[in-house]
Design a protein around this motif. Structure first.
Motif: not given
Length: 212
Positions: A30-36, A49-55
């Motif tokens: 939601n906030y466009g963070f670089y990574a978790v 959870e982050l599949k198909n995202t840039k995170v």
């Protein structure tokens, strides 16, 4: 400069529940963070959870003490990458560093970088336990071993990131490695100061607060 692009949105608490990791990943999207940044047991869940995202997914290895065997760290790093980690944040063996076992410290970093290949390796120095000369030496060893970043702290030691440490680390690694400030960064003004000093990543569990 977009602050969210610098943030590794972090939950490394030993009691972190699966729902809390899902929440962390949702916030990162939601906030466009670089990574978790998560513990190894949560990498598979974060990857789903982050599949198909840039995170990106950063996983800690040898955390938080750094005192387990090199073989254990290598296994942990390999498993994290296999389960979906893009980056590894490893804790150095602080006792070896303080014992002047430079080749052991260097070879451990090098061995972990070898098994993770083109994935990013961040080396956590845990500066609160080091003298100035030990911080300088740790940075030099990380450069020699082929790491990608040096990182100030686990956030679980007796102290976190400081401006003075980042200045020192940046002086030693120059443009060869990135610098990640982590531990105790809880407001936007502090985060921006670290970026001004040359860090390219900030580890924090207060990422949303930093953006407001």
């Amino acid at each position: 400069m977009i602050l969210s692009n610098f943030i590794d949105h972090t939950n490394l608490k030993p009691m972190a529940s699966l729902s809390e990791i899902q929440k962390l990943c949702g916030e990162a999207k939601n906030y466009g963070f670089y990574a978790v940044c998560v513990n190894g047991c949560h990498v598979s869940l974060a990857a789903e959870e982050l599949k198909n995202t840039k995170v990106k997914i950063a996983a800690v290895v040898g955390f938080p003490l750094g005192a387990m065997s090199t073989e254990a760290k290598i296994f942990e790093a390999r498993e994290c990458v296999k389960n979906g980690a893009d980056e590894i944040d490893m804790v150095i063996n602080i006792g070896w560093l303080k014992s002047n076992e430079d080749s052991k410290v260097r070879n451990e970093i090098k061995s972990i970088k070898r098994v993770i290949g083109d994935k990013i390796l961040k080396v956590i120095l845990e500066n609160c336990y080091l003298t100035t000369s030990e911080k300088e030496k740790a940075c030099t060893l990380a450069v020699e071993a082929g790491a990608d970043f040096v990182k100030t702290s686990t956030g679980f030691g007796s102290g976190g990131a400081t401006f003075e440490d980042v200045i020192l680390m940046k002086k030693i690694v120059g443009d060869k490695l990135g610098v990640k400030a982590s531990g105790g960064i809880k407001d936007k003004e502090t985060a921006l100061k670290y970026i001004d000093l040359g860090v390219s990543r900030i580890g924090t569990s207060s990422g949303i607060i930093l953006l407001n």
